[in-house]
Design a protein around this motif. Structure first.
Motif, mmCIF file in Angstrom:
data_model
loop_
_atom_site.group_PDB
_atom_site.id
_atom_site.type_symbol
_atom_site.label_atom_id
_atom_site.label_comp_id
_atom_site.label_asym_id
_atom_site.label_seq_id
_atom_site.Cartn_x
_atom_site.Cartn_y
_atom_site.Cartn_z
ATOM 1 N N TRP A 123 -7.049 10.611 63.006
ATOM 2 C CA TRP A 123 -6.226 9.301 62.273
ATOM 3 C C TRP A 123 -5.718 8.318 63.471
ATOM 4 O O TRP A 123 -5.373 7.256 63.154
ATOM 5 N N VAL A 124 -5.708 8.839 64.743
ATOM 6 C CA VAL A 124 -5.174 7.876 65.681
ATOM 7 C C VAL A 124 -5.854 6.535 65.700
ATOM 8 O O VAL A 124 -5.281 5.556 65.729
ATOM 9 N N PRO A 125 -7.410 6.495 66.062
ATOM 10 C CA PRO A 125 -8.000 5.300 66.138
ATOM 11 C C PRO A 125 -8.006 4.526 64.788
ATOM 12 O O PRO A 125 -8.147 3.230 65.021
ATOM 13 N N LEU A 126 -7.818 5.254 63.712
ATOM 14 C CA LEU A 126 -7.609 4.416 62.544
ATOM 15 C C LEU A 126 -6.529 3.370 62.429
ATOM 16 O O LEU A 126 -6.575 2.229 62.031
ATOM 17 N N THR A 127 -5.437 3.793 63.171
ATOM 18 C CA THR A 127 -4.425 2.624 63.247
ATOM 19 C C THR A 127 -4.623 1.418 64.019
ATOM 20 O O THR A 127 -4.449 0.420 63.396
ATOM 21 N N TRP A 128 -5.473 1.616 64.940
ATOM 22 C CA TRP A 128 -6.121 0.231 65.654
ATOM 23 C C TRP A 128 -7.092 -0.286 64.793
ATOM 24 O O TRP A 128 -7.043 -1.451 64.450
ATOM 25 N N ILE A 129 -7.975 0.393 64.052
ATOM 26 C CA ILE A 129 -9.128 -0.042 63.472
ATOM 27 C C ILE A 129 -8.437 -1.013 62.176
ATOM 28 O O ILE A 129 -8.797 -2.212 62.092
ATOM 29 N N ASP A 131 -5.130 -2.070 62.167
ATOM 30 C CA ASP A 131 -4.007 -2.668 62.331
ATOM 31 C C ASP A 131 -2.837 -2.376 61.530
ATOM 32 O O ASP A 131 -2.085 -2.999 60.888
ATOM 33 N N HIS A 132 -2.639 -0.973 61.360
ATOM 34 C CA HIS A 132 -1.752 -0.384 60.316
ATOM 35 C C HIS A 132 -1.158 0.904 61.058
ATOM 36 O O HIS A 132 -1.788 1.699 61.676
ATOM 37 N N TRP A 133 0.304 1.270 60.959
ATOM 38 C CA TRP A 133 0.831 2.244 61.547
ATOM 39 C C TRP A 133 0.583 3.753 60.933
ATOM 40 O O TRP A 133 0.789 4.662 61.266
ATOM 41 N N VAL A 134 -0.248 3.837 59.630
ATOM 42 C CA VAL A 134 -0.407 4.903 59.093
ATOM 43 C C VAL A 134 -1.149 6.019 59.673
ATOM 44 O O VAL A 134 -0.856 7.213 59.728
ATOM 45 N N GLY A 135 -2.120 5.541 60.816
ATOM 46 C CA GLY A 135 -2.746 6.818 61.301
ATOM 47 C C GLY A 135 -1.950 7.373 62.413
ATOM 48 O O GLY A 135 -2.029 8.534 62.598
#
Length: 183
Positions: A123-129, A131-135
């Motif tokens: 989930w960490v890279p999802l935050t960057w992809i 642009d949302h803090w959910v990851g």
């Protein structure tokens, strides 16, 4: 070259506009199966349920993606670099079993801890992809809860840890569903 001349930024915007619900729903279902097994079956059965259920999340998400309209297997969609990056994070999550298995052999109750934390890191890279803090929310809260519960409930690790992960998934799905998506 396939004729795909979209910039990375255009591809990122396209990826961000997706619902992104299929994979977390699949994860929720898998961990729900583990929790139910933990409640009704002995640990020697539940360890196999945990391995099979969590190892099947990627396949389950492909099926769920048809129901959510995301259809991961739709060959008509143009290639997107961020889809590829996302699937590489799935590969990363699968590879972490190489850490979980040796600990499992030494202490089988380590399995909810190791798999619960390590597979949540995707989930960490999802935050960057997107642009949302959910990851970051999902990975950090999940890690903290799993670690605390592993210490607090040693005889119920196969129940309380999956339930905590399910709750984090539910919250993450709600956040994803309510995030503002540019169209």
């Amino acid at each position: 070259m396939t004729g795909n001349h979209r910039t990375l930024e255009e591809q990122k915007e396209e990826f961000k506009s997706k619902k992104l619900l299929a994979s977390p729903i699949a994860g929720l279902i898998a961990w729900l199966i583990v929790a139910i097994s933990g409640i009704f079956f002995p640990d020697n059965i539940t360890v196999w349920v945990l391995f099979i259920a969590t190892g099947s999340i990627v396949y389950l998400s492909m099926a769920v993606s048809k129901l959510t309209g995301e259809d991961y297997l739709d060959k008509r969609k143009p290639k997107n670099t961020f889809d590829n990056l996302f699937f590489l994070t799935v590969t990363q999550a699968i590879l972490v079993y190489s850490i979980a298995i040796p600990f499992f052999i030494v202490d089988y109750t380590s399995l909810p801890l190791t798999v619960g934390i390590l597979t949540g890191l995707m989930w960490v890279p999802l935050t960057w992809i997107i642009d949302h803090w959910v990851g970051l929310f999902h990975s950090i809260v999940r890690t903290i809860l799993v670690l605390i519960l592993w210490y607090l409930f040693p005889s119920d690790r196969f129940v309380v840890i999956p339930i905590a992960i399910i709750i984090v998934y539910i919250v993450s799905i709600i956040i994803l569903k309510n995030r503002k998506i540019k169209t």
